[in-house]
Write an enzyme that holds these catalytic residues in place. Sequence first.
Site, PDB file in Angstrom:
ATOM      1  CB  SER A 105      60.753  48.958  35.418  1.00  0.00           C
ATOM      2  OG  SER A 105      59.579  48.368  34.976  1.00  0.00           O
ATOM      3  N   GLY A 106      58.210  51.044  36.319  1.00  0.00           N
ATOM      4  CA  GLY A 106      57.085  51.194  37.239  1.00  0.00           C
ATOM      5  C   GLY A 106      57.059  52.527  37.941  1.00  0.00           C
ATOM      6  CB  THR A 135      54.374  54.675  30.108  1.00  0.00           C
ATOM      7  OG1 THR A 135      55.597  53.973  29.906  1.00  0.00           O
ATOM      8  CG2 THR A 135      53.519  54.556  28.892  1.00  0.00           C
ATOM      9  CG  ASN A 164      54.762  48.956  35.062  1.00  0.00           C
ATOM     10  OD1 ASN A 164      53.553  48.834  35.267  1.00  0.00           O
ATOM     11  ND2 ASN A 164      55.285  49.946  34.359  1.00  0.00           N
ATOM     12  CB  SER A 180      56.885  46.780  32.239  1.00  0.00           C
ATOM     13  OG  SER A 180      58.200  47.246  32.111  1.00  0.00           O
ATOM     14  CB  SER A 181      57.485  50.800  28.111  1.00  0.00           C
ATOM     15  OG  SER A 181      56.534  51.588  28.750  1.00  0.00           O
ATOM     16  N   GLY A 203      64.551  53.180  32.446  1.00  0.00           N
ATOM     17  CA  GLY A 203      65.492  53.778  33.394  1.00  0.00           C
ATOM     18  C   GLY A 203      66.612  52.824  33.707  1.00  0.00           C
ATOM     19  CD  GLU A 216      65.813  47.510  33.147  1.00  0.00           C
ATOM     20  OE1 GLU A 216      66.487  46.571  32.689  1.00  0.00           O
ATOM     21  OE2 GLU A 216      64.670  47.792  32.751  1.00  0.00           O
TER      22      GLU A 216
HETATM   23  N1  LIG Z   1      50.509  59.828  37.859  1.00  0.00           N
HETATM   24  C1  LIG Z   1      50.026  58.639  38.132  1.00  0.00           C
HETATM   25  N2  LIG Z   1      48.841  58.537  38.723  1.00  0.00           N
HETATM   26  C2  LIG Z   1      48.314  57.337  39.022  1.00  0.00           C
HETATM   27  N3  LIG Z   1      48.913  56.180  38.779  1.00  0.00           N
HETATM   28  C3  LIG Z   1      50.124  56.201  38.202  1.00  0.00           C
HETATM   29  C4  LIG Z   1      50.714  57.430  37.826  1.00  0.00           C
HETATM   30  N4  LIG Z   1      51.891  57.144  37.267  1.00  0.00           N
HETATM   31  C5  LIG Z   1      52.007  55.787  37.262  1.00  0.00           C
HETATM   32  N5  LIG Z   1      50.936  55.235  37.801  1.00  0.00           N
HETATM   33  C6  LIG Z   1      50.707  53.784  37.996  1.00  0.00           C
HETATM   34  O1  LIG Z   1      51.908  53.110  37.926  1.00  0.00           O
HETATM   35  C7  LIG Z   1      51.908  52.141  36.889  1.00  0.00           C
HETATM   36  C8  LIG Z   1      53.237  52.094  36.208  1.00  0.00           C
HETATM   37  O2  LIG Z   1      53.467  53.273  35.491  1.00  0.00           O
HETATM   38  P1  LIG Z   1      54.213  53.311  34.078  1.00  0.00           P
HETATM   39  O3  LIG Z   1      53.761  52.222  33.239  1.00  0.00           O
HETATM   40  O4  LIG Z   1      54.107  54.681  33.588  1.00  0.00           O
HETATM   41  O5  LIG Z   1      55.645  52.996  34.534  1.00  0.00           O
HETATM   42  P2  LIG Z   1      56.947  53.128  33.626  1.00  0.00           P
HETATM   43  O6  LIG Z   1      57.845  54.070  34.356  1.00  0.00           O
HETATM   44  O7  LIG Z   1      56.580  53.457  32.261  1.00  0.00           O
HETATM   45  O8  LIG Z   1      57.500  51.668  33.740  1.00  0.00           O
HETATM   46  P3  LIG Z   1      58.309  50.871  32.639  1.00  0.00           P
HETATM   47  O9  LIG Z   1      59.671  51.393  32.627  1.00  0.00           O
HETATM   48  O10 LIG Z   1      58.212  49.492  33.135  1.00  0.00           O
HETATM   49  O11 LIG Z   1      57.583  51.078  31.381  1.00  0.00           O
HETATM   50  C9  LIG Z   1      50.818  52.573  35.979  1.00  0.00           C
HETATM   51  O12 LIG Z   1      50.279  51.477  35.314  1.00  0.00           O
HETATM   52  C10 LIG Z   1      49.852  53.216  36.913  1.00  0.00           C
HETATM   53  O13 LIG Z   1      49.054  52.257  37.493  1.00  0.00           O
HETATM   54 MG   LIG Z   2      56.614  52.560  30.530  1.00  0.00          MG
END
Ligand SMILES: Nc1ncnc2c1ncn2[C@@H]1O[C@H](COP(=O)(O)OP(=O)(O)OP(=O)(O)O)[C@@H](O)[C@H]1O
Ligand SMILES: [Mg+2]
Length: 1085
Positions: A110-111, A115, A160, A163-164, A390, A392
């Site tokens: 997560s984070g 996404t 996050n 977070s999705s 992912g 956890e």
């Molecule tokens: N390539 C990137 N460039 C800039 N910032 C990023 C990038 N990827 C992620 N981030 C930052 O990290 C934060 C978390 O990313 P994201 O929501 O994609 O995480 P996730 O892996 O989907 O988490 P979760 O499993 O909780 O959904 C985003 O809101 C953004 O601020």
């Molecule tokens: Mg996500």
Amino acid sequence: MAKMEVKTSLLDNMIGVGDMVLLEPLNEETFINNLKKRFDHSEIYTYIGSVVISVNPYRSLPIYSPEKVEEYRNRNFYELSPHIFALSDEAYRSLRDQDKDQCILITGESGAGKTEASKLVMSYVAAVCGKGAEVNQVKEQLLQSNPVLEAFGNAKTVRNDNSSRFGKYMDIEFDFKGDPLGGVISNYLLEKSRVVKQPRGERNFHVFYQLLSGASEELLNKLKLERDFSRYNYLSLDSAKVNGVDDAANFRTVRNAMQIVGFMDHEAESVLAVVAAVLKLGNIEFKPESRVNGLDESKIKDKNELKEICELTGIDQSVLERAFSFRTVEAKQEKVSTTLNVAQAYYARDALAKNLYSRLFSWLVNRINESIKAQTKVRKKVMGVLDIYGFEIFEDNSFEQFIINYCNEKLQQIFIELTLKEEQEEYIREDIEWTHIDYFNNAIICDLIENNTNGILAMLDEECLRPGTVTDETFLEKLNQVCATHQHFESRMSKCSRFLNDTSLPHSCFRIQHYAGKVLYQVEGFVDKNNDLLYRDLSQAMWKASHTLIKSLFPEGNPAKINLKRPPTAGSQFKASVATLMKNLQTKNPNYIRCIKPNDKKAAHIFNEALVCHQIRYLGLLENVRVRRAGYAFRQAYEPCLERYKMLCKQTWPHWKGPARSGVEVLFNELEIPVEEYSFGRSKIFIRNPRTLFKLEDLRKQRLEDLATLIQKIYRGWKCRTHFLLMKKSQVVIAAWFRRYAQQKRYQQTKSSALVIQSYIRGWKARKILRELKHQKRCKEAVTTIAAYWHGTQARRELRRLKEEARNKHAIAVIWAYWLGSKARRELKRLKEEARRKHAVAVIWAYWLGLKVRREYRKFFRANAGKKIYEFTLQRIVQKYFLEMKNKMPSLSPIDKNWPSRPYLFLDSTHKELKRIFHLWRCKKYRDQFTDQQKLIYEEKLEASELFKDKKALYPSSVGQPFQGAYLEINKNPKYKKLKDAIEEKIIIAEVVNKINRANGKGSEAASKGDFLFSSDHLIEMATKLYRTTLSQTKQKLNIEISDEFLVQFRQDKVCVKFIQGNQKNGSVPTCKRKNNRLLEVAVP
Ligand SMILES: Nc1ncnc2c1ncn2[C@@H]1O[C@H](COP(=O)(O)OP(=O)(O)OP(=O)(O)O)[C@@H](O)[C@H]1O
Ligand SMILES: [Mg+2]
């Protein structure tokens, strides 16, 4: 100027190594160091072969611009620095050009950026695929589905901010040209427990906060909501606001996205109504109420909220109220109703809220799918993007973590399978001998969980369906029995009690050794969560709602379709969907993006090595590299390989004529690379060790430097030579021009000198000739002069002689002439004397005759006629004048002013005189007619005229009136007759007068003593007569003063008497009026 960087390989300007396969030596430390080094240089992407590792930068990097998209478009995977775009491009081109369905698997905790990565992939594909109005709409809808799903499925967690809380797999469908047609979204296991309870520091799903912050007052009223978060039990308040997140703005974005995706306004509103109902459900509270039979019963505390929910959803309030108080269990033909105690009522309420929300979410996904699904039935190419939670490991891991980790376990398995399969396929394709690779296969763990007979999920289902009391403990017991011997299962109660002394393993827990690490699961809640029970009364109540959306969410509530069979458990549902997903993925070409989270602080520039190490481990990345390197670490097609290294061998440099493969063979032989280090495939060269590649790279670098020097050398030489040749050429030209110029100048000088000399000589010659000619001329002139002088002298001498002679002759003649002259003059004088005398006689005679004649004839001369004529004419004119006058004479009236006009100017005085005489004469004539009396009267009138003419205004009017004297017929008066006889004097004038009283100025006829102040109509006559009488009697002239105003002494006052023109009204009598002491106005008519 910025140096243009032309990249032809990811090996150019590499920070660390761009591909972990090239890492040497390969171990955890070097792996992490390499990642860190790249991360510190803002290189967040690194490859493991075709797998992309992405480290979340937690800041926006300038690497996703449209220019970058263009840079990566249609380039080979290893051509540029590692980038998510390179992977996207590779996948898209492979889909479009080789007709291979693709899937992009994005994993990470997560984070970690899953996404974001999935959105980047989608936006890249959208940017490079076809264009056009229709295609753009499809793209827009696909992209806009993200904000909608994120609003309902994402929440702020401690890990996050966005977070999705659900797994998402999206198939994007393309036509044969690679233009997008539509998509299908599948969602996995929404974390619905979040709806009713959130861990500390976390929030409920975004949509609740967005709705309350962003909705208009009108909408809020309609949904019976209040803007204040604290009004709602389901909203956690300590972290209701997220830094840098504008919920209100996001609400607008979501509404807009819903519109683009194709939600009707009423649909969007009913979705929000469900959200509102969920929120309000949380506010329903229960209180205990004891019944007589001892059963606990619950009662709704405040029914207002319930009422509003019912209004919102169109459910009969009593139905819902009952559903919260009773539970009906149906078995076969029987129907048993039991009351719910407070805890059960709360459970029922939360279950309803969770179900309502999760079903709404699934409905949303379906609704979006409806909009974005491809409109054609033609065969489609598919690109799947999997953004799933992912692995956890929390302190307290429950059913959800178990399910999630199971999913990751499956993904790992498919990764291993597909990677190895691909590797193997490539070797076969390239005709390379396959060497077995040793790796950990997690199939055994998957089996532990999903085995249909004794897998953990199967056990759990069995427990849930078993009649009798079922608890989490009984489930654990069962696990202990069945799985005790499994290598990857550990529990305190397991048969062999191996773990009895392991204090890290508490009771009511079991531990699974996942591929990514050991995870301890709390067994509490497993049964409940797997059952996912919603009391039938509640689903039936929901089905009765008039709100169509809510009704459609609870189809099982329809009494007509009562199904006594239990609904599938959450576990089995998930297992089935994961199985479908795996099947789906296996048919596609996989592309991996492994997301890594560099720190727990959501902060940029921080690289927490321990955290990363942990992720690397459970993602099995080292494993991944090893697998990749098991055979050959590096492979490259012959053409780019030859192109890159051809400068290392004389035969291949600069051009190799022949097939690229033989070129590479020659090259490698020449470089004496050990044969076991490489292998020739059909189209690629395979290099076993990264060392060999780096050696090649080093050689290339060195050679490039040499080549650069060579090029520099040749260029400099060429430049100098060109310069020299140019200078030489210029010098010749300059010399030629200079010589020409010098010669020209000399020639000009010589020419002008010759001319000067020539002119001097010519001048000198000319002057010489001139001199000679002048001498000759002078000689000639001298001769002539001398001759002239001589002739002159001769002539003068002759002249003198002749003159002498002539003079002599002349003298004689003169003397003779004088003599003759004097003789003649004497004679002339005498003759003249004689003539004069004769003439005088003649003249005297003539005069005498003349006189005589004149005397005789004078009387006949005209000289006297003029006077006579004049006199005659004058006489005639005068005569005529008088005759005419006689006829024109005016009348004899003395006042006739007529007089004939004067005919001649010279008669002017005569004419006037005549007029005067005539006038006098006719006056005399007139006078002569008068009697003596008339004469007297006229005399008086004349006297009056002298006295008053031009002095008295009254006078002209009096001229015409004859003086009568007696106005009163006094002669007839007997008194007078008597008196007449007594006195001699006769009456001169008799008239009535007004006497004005001296005392007061009033008029009165009675006389009194003193001065008289009379007023009379015959003033002039009276005054004249007075004057005349006085004159004749006293011989003195009376002094008469004529005035309209005079001062009078009245007694003691001096009064001004003023005569004015009076009014006719009073008749002819004048009136006196005393104006004041000083003024007496007499108005005369
Ligand atoms: N390539 C990137 N460039 C800039 N910032 C990023 C990038 N990827 C992620 N981030 C930052 O990290 C934060 C978390 O990313 P994201 O929501 O994609 O995480 P996730 O892996 O989907 O988490 P979760 O499993 O909780 O959904 C985003 O809101 C953004 O601020
Ligand atoms: Mg996500």
